[in-house]
Design an enzyme around this catalytic site. Structure first.
Site, PDB file in Angstrom:
ATOM      1  N   HIS A 167      -9.030   2.165  10.337  1.00 10.60           N
ATOM      2  CA  HIS A 167      -8.096   2.842  11.544  1.00 10.60           C
ATOM      3  C   HIS A 167      -6.917   2.287  11.877  1.00 10.60           C
ATOM      4  O   HIS A 167      -5.644   2.453  11.555  1.00 10.60           O
ATOM      5  CB  HIS A 167      -9.052   3.240  12.600  1.00 10.60           C
ATOM      6  CG  HIS A 167     -10.201   4.346  12.082  1.00 10.60           C
ATOM      7  ND1 HIS A 167      -9.824   5.280  11.361  1.00 10.60           N
ATOM      8  CD2 HIS A 167     -11.634   4.071  12.158  1.00 10.60           C
ATOM      9  CE1 HIS A 167     -11.207   5.764  11.141  1.00 10.60           C
ATOM     10  NE2 HIS A 167     -12.128   5.060  11.689  1.00 10.60           N
ATOM     11  N   ASP A 209     -13.462   8.711   5.203  1.00  5.53           N
ATOM     12  CA  ASP A 209     -14.275   8.393   6.586  1.00  5.53           C
ATOM     13  C   ASP A 209     -15.429   9.637   6.979  1.00  5.53           C
ATOM     14  O   ASP A 209     -16.424   9.538   6.286  1.00  5.53           O
ATOM     15  CB  ASP A 209     -13.496   8.479   7.569  1.00  5.53           C
ATOM     16  CG  ASP A 209     -13.968   7.842   8.953  1.00  5.53           C
ATOM     17  OD1 ASP A 209     -15.261   7.556   9.012  1.00  5.53           O
ATOM     18  OD2 ASP A 209     -13.256   7.805  10.100  1.00  5.53           O
TER      19      ASP A 209
HETATM   20 ZN   LIG Z   1     -16.006   4.881  10.117  1.00  4.67          ZN
END
Ligand SMILES: [Zn+2]
Length: 435
Positions: free
Chosen positions: A265, A316
């Site tokens: 991220h 994800d």
């Molecule tokens: Zn994750």
């Protein structure tokens, strides 16, 4: 030995080449040559690119697609729904859900997955007789789907900067970092074969006390190391309160910022964080379709790359499983945030989705070159989406979607899956864990 003939193939630094034979010997590429169609070759019509790497996956989150999008909320309300599913997982139903999810990935053109795995215990928080039973189920699911896997076994000890795990979070916790290390070491020592890599993960600086970060970071000293980093502003705020520094700087102090680290991220990072991640040559896994689904924000992908970080991509939360969408989203998000177009070239995005991603997972793959894993993904250039788009990297990144994938060869094996059967398997597996 099998011979494929690609009508047009992307050979990385050499760009696009017409008429390329690719010799495949077992799971690896043994020859690449430009030549006319040999009589015995299998034809791959359209554009052929290397297989994609899905660098950040939580397989069971696939059960939330279409459900978690109802109503309002943010990451934290989504997390409650995710916990409901996590609470219902057992080795058998998780295997079936992961298998169908990985089959969806293979059909989309992914040939390796980095599974960020944090569910370790039973619903009472106790160890199973086989304490790596979920890890084994995930590895078997990937193997049965024809996908290479890097199992990133995550250490999770606290619910947030010292808060003890409660409820379903107790299923994530090994109680101590040393107990986590012993369990993971056992998994790593099994040597499950060349298509399996065991890596380590710090779930987040919320979930691993600072004194334990070093234990996790050094447990498997030659393997990939992953961490969720600054996905939420709240994590930064809490870290500043507790430690007086950002999550990135805390990882730096604890010795975790190295060239085998993938920071996942990196959405809310400071200028200093960007410089640190770049100077350490860290990988940074962006998950744009998840970040927009969860209203997380837009991370500075271009600035990180310019600072020296190596950008990769992952699906994800499985809100979307489509490598083409992830690649183009990186640039599209950058446009929205910067007000400028063209920060990322299509060729750079293709490299992020393939070569850089596989490297971060510990596989020599992502290039159509001798000695690499034989991963070939072929796209139709005559579909309503791709027709007339030029037949180059821009076609792949901006024209195509997973629906244009006509052939996938993963680790030398042609993928032979019926999408309708995969859909039926997903429906059944999701019903089993959502009630
Ligand atoms: Zn994750």
């Amino acid at each position: 030995m099998t011979t494929y003939w690609c009508e047009r193939a992307w050979l990385g630094d050499r760009g696009w080449v017409d008429g390329v034979t690719v010799e495949v010997d077992g799971p690896v590429i043994s020859g690449v040559e430009q030549r006319p169609l040999p009589p015995h070759a299998h034809r791959l019509c359209g554009l052929t690119v290397p297989g994609f790497a899905n660098c950040h996956s939580h397989a069971f989150h696939r059960a939330l697609r279409g459900r978690s999008e109802r109503g309002r909320g943010d990451f934290w309300t989504w997390r409650e729904m995710m916990y409901d599913v996590a609470d219902r997982l057992e080795p058998d139903n998780y295997y079936r859900l992961a298998l169908a999810t990985y089959q969806e990935m293979v059909l989309a053109g992914f040939t390796a997955v980095g599974e960020f795995h944090y569910l370790h215990r039973d619903s009472h928080g106790n160890e199973y007789a086989d304490r790596n039973v979920f890890g084994h189920a995930l590895i078997q699911a990937a193997r049965d789907a024809g996908l290479r896997i890097t199992l990133l076994d995550a250490c999770y000890l606290s619910a947030g900067f010292g808060e003890p795990p409660h409820g379903v979070q107790q299923r994530f916790s090994d109680r101590t970092a040393v107990a986590w290390r012993e369990r993971v070491q056992e998994l790593a020592d099994e040597q499950a074969g060349p298509e399996v890599v065991i890596g380590a993960a710090v779930h987040s600086v919320r979930a691993v006390p600072s004194a334990d970060i070093g234990t996790v970071a050094t447990a498997l000293p030659n393997a990939p190391l992953h961490v969720h980093l600054s996905e939420q502003v709240a994590e930064n705020t809490a870290c500043l309160q507790r430690h007086g520094c950002t999550p990135t700087q805390l990882l730096a102090v604890e010795g975790a910022l190295t060239d085998r680290l993938t920071a996942v991220h990196a959405t809310h990072v400071t200028g200093e964080d960007v410089r640190s991640l770049g100077a350490a040559r860290c990988f940074v896994a962006f998950c744009p379709t998840t970040e927009r689904d969860l209203a997380d924000g837009i991370g500075p992908s271009r600035r990180l790359a310019e600072a020296g970080a190596r950008v990769t991509l992952g699906s994800d939360s499985q809100a979307v499983i489509d490598p083409f969408e992830e690649m183009r989203a990186l640039e599209m998000d950058e446009r929205l945030a910067s007000g400028e177009r063209g920060g990322w070239s299509a060729g750079e995005l293709l490299t992020a989705g393939t070569e850089t991603g596989h490297t971060s997972l510990g596989f020599a793959a992502g290039r159509i070159a001798v000695g690499e894993w034989a991963d070939l993904v072929t796209l139709d250039v005559t579909s309503p989406r791709t027709a007339g788009t030029g037949g180059d990297a821009e076609t792949v990144v901006y024209g195509a979607s997973r629906a244009d994938v006509t052939s996938v060869i993963a680790s030398g094996r042609p993928v032979d899956l019926d999408p309708r059967e995969v859909g039926a398997a997903l429906a059944a597996a999701i019903t089993a864990v959502t009630g």
